[in-house]
Design a protein around this motif. Structure first.
Motif, mmCIF file in Angstrom:
data_model
loop_
_atom_site.group_PDB
_atom_site.id
_atom_site.type_symbol
_atom_site.label_atom_id
_atom_site.label_comp_id
_atom_site.label_asym_id
_atom_site.label_seq_id
_atom_site.Cartn_x
_atom_site.Cartn_y
_atom_site.Cartn_z
ATOM 1 N N UNK A 42 0.665 -1.375 0.470
ATOM 2 C CA UNK A 42 -0.148 0.210 0.033
ATOM 3 C C UNK A 42 0.926 1.266 0.165
ATOM 4 N N UNK A 43 1.028 2.171 -0.332
ATOM 5 C CA UNK A 43 1.086 3.555 -0.730
ATOM 6 C C UNK A 43 0.698 4.119 -0.105
ATOM 7 N N UNK A 44 2.025 5.236 0.880
ATOM 8 C CA UNK A 44 1.318 5.898 2.083
ATOM 9 C C UNK A 44 1.505 7.749 1.183
ATOM 10 N N UNK A 45 0.453 8.342 0.541
ATOM 11 C CA UNK A 45 0.698 9.634 -0.240
ATOM 12 C C UNK A 45 -0.071 10.991 0.281
ATOM 13 N N UNK A 46 0.207 10.718 1.635
ATOM 14 C CA UNK A 46 -0.130 12.151 2.353
ATOM 15 C C UNK A 46 0.745 13.236 1.933
ATOM 16 N N UNK A 53 6.194 3.047 1.021
ATOM 17 C CA UNK A 53 5.124 1.742 0.507
ATOM 18 C C UNK A 53 5.067 1.113 1.529
ATOM 19 N N UNK A 54 4.402 0.567 1.786
ATOM 20 C CA UNK A 54 3.903 -0.906 2.979
ATOM 21 C C UNK A 54 3.689 -1.045 2.721
ATOM 22 N N UNK A 55 5.070 -2.762 2.834
ATOM 23 C CA UNK A 55 4.834 -3.814 2.528
ATOM 24 C C UNK A 55 4.513 -4.787 3.765
ATOM 25 N N UNK A 56 3.031 -5.604 3.624
ATOM 26 C CA UNK A 56 2.676 -6.437 5.203
ATOM 27 C C UNK A 56 3.119 -8.077 4.657
ATOM 28 N N UNK A 74 10.821 3.721 0.937
ATOM 29 C CA UNK A 74 10.409 4.954 -0.681
ATOM 30 C C UNK A 74 10.011 3.694 -1.515
ATOM 31 N N UNK A 75 10.863 2.847 -1.402
ATOM 32 C CA UNK A 75 10.154 2.016 -2.653
ATOM 33 C C UNK A 75 9.230 0.513 -2.155
ATOM 34 N N UNK A 76 9.043 0.078 -3.010
ATOM 35 C CA UNK A 76 7.802 -0.432 -2.642
ATOM 36 C C UNK A 76 8.483 -2.252 -2.436
ATOM 37 N N UNK A 77 9.949 -2.190 -3.788
ATOM 38 C CA UNK A 77 10.354 -3.473 -3.765
ATOM 39 C C UNK A 77 11.454 -3.676 -2.498
ATOM 40 N N UNK A 78 12.138 -2.505 -2.343
ATOM 41 C CA UNK A 78 12.480 -2.809 -1.094
ATOM 42 C C UNK A 78 11.786 -2.915 0.800
ATOM 43 N N UNK A 79 10.556 -2.254 0.499
ATOM 44 C CA UNK A 79 10.207 -2.954 2.006
ATOM 45 C C UNK A 79 9.709 -3.879 1.433
#
Length: 104
Positions: A42-46, A53-56, A74-79
């Motif tokens: 999910x993205x936190x675009x506040x 980007x969050x990864x659960x 900062x990056x979905x892949x890194x998360x």
């Protein structure tokens, strides 16, 4: 082992989904008790320009307590990579390895 990858808040990425599925398959190396793995992005675009980007990752084991890991980067892949590393370390410590691996 069932793998579910979910993208929320317009974070859909086919290459990332393919990468996740390929990497997650490696967890079967540690145990046969894995029933289901759920990976949610999910993205936190506040804050415009500072999207995070969050990864659960939720790992469901037969007869054992589930393992849940959440990471924000900062990056979905890194998360995902950070969450997966934490998950694999936790999995190594919480379940017995498959037969034959213990004595290797």
């Amino acid at each position: 082992m069932m793998v579910t990858t979910t993208f929320r808040h317009k974070t859909q990425d086919c290459q990332l989904k393919s990468y996740v599925n390929k990497i997650v398959e490696n967890l079967s190396f540690y145990t046969d008790l894995i029933n289901c793995i759920q990976v949610t992005f999910e993205a936190d675009s506040c804050r415009k320009g500072n999207a995070k980007y969050g990864c659960h990752i939720s790992l469901h084991l037969l007869g054992k307590k589930n393992i849940d890991i959440k990471v924000i980067c900062r990056d979905a892949k890194d998360a995902f990579d950070q969450a997966f590393n934490q998950l694999s370390n936790k999995l190594k410590n919480s379940v017995r390895h498959k037969k034959g691996i213990e004595n290797s």
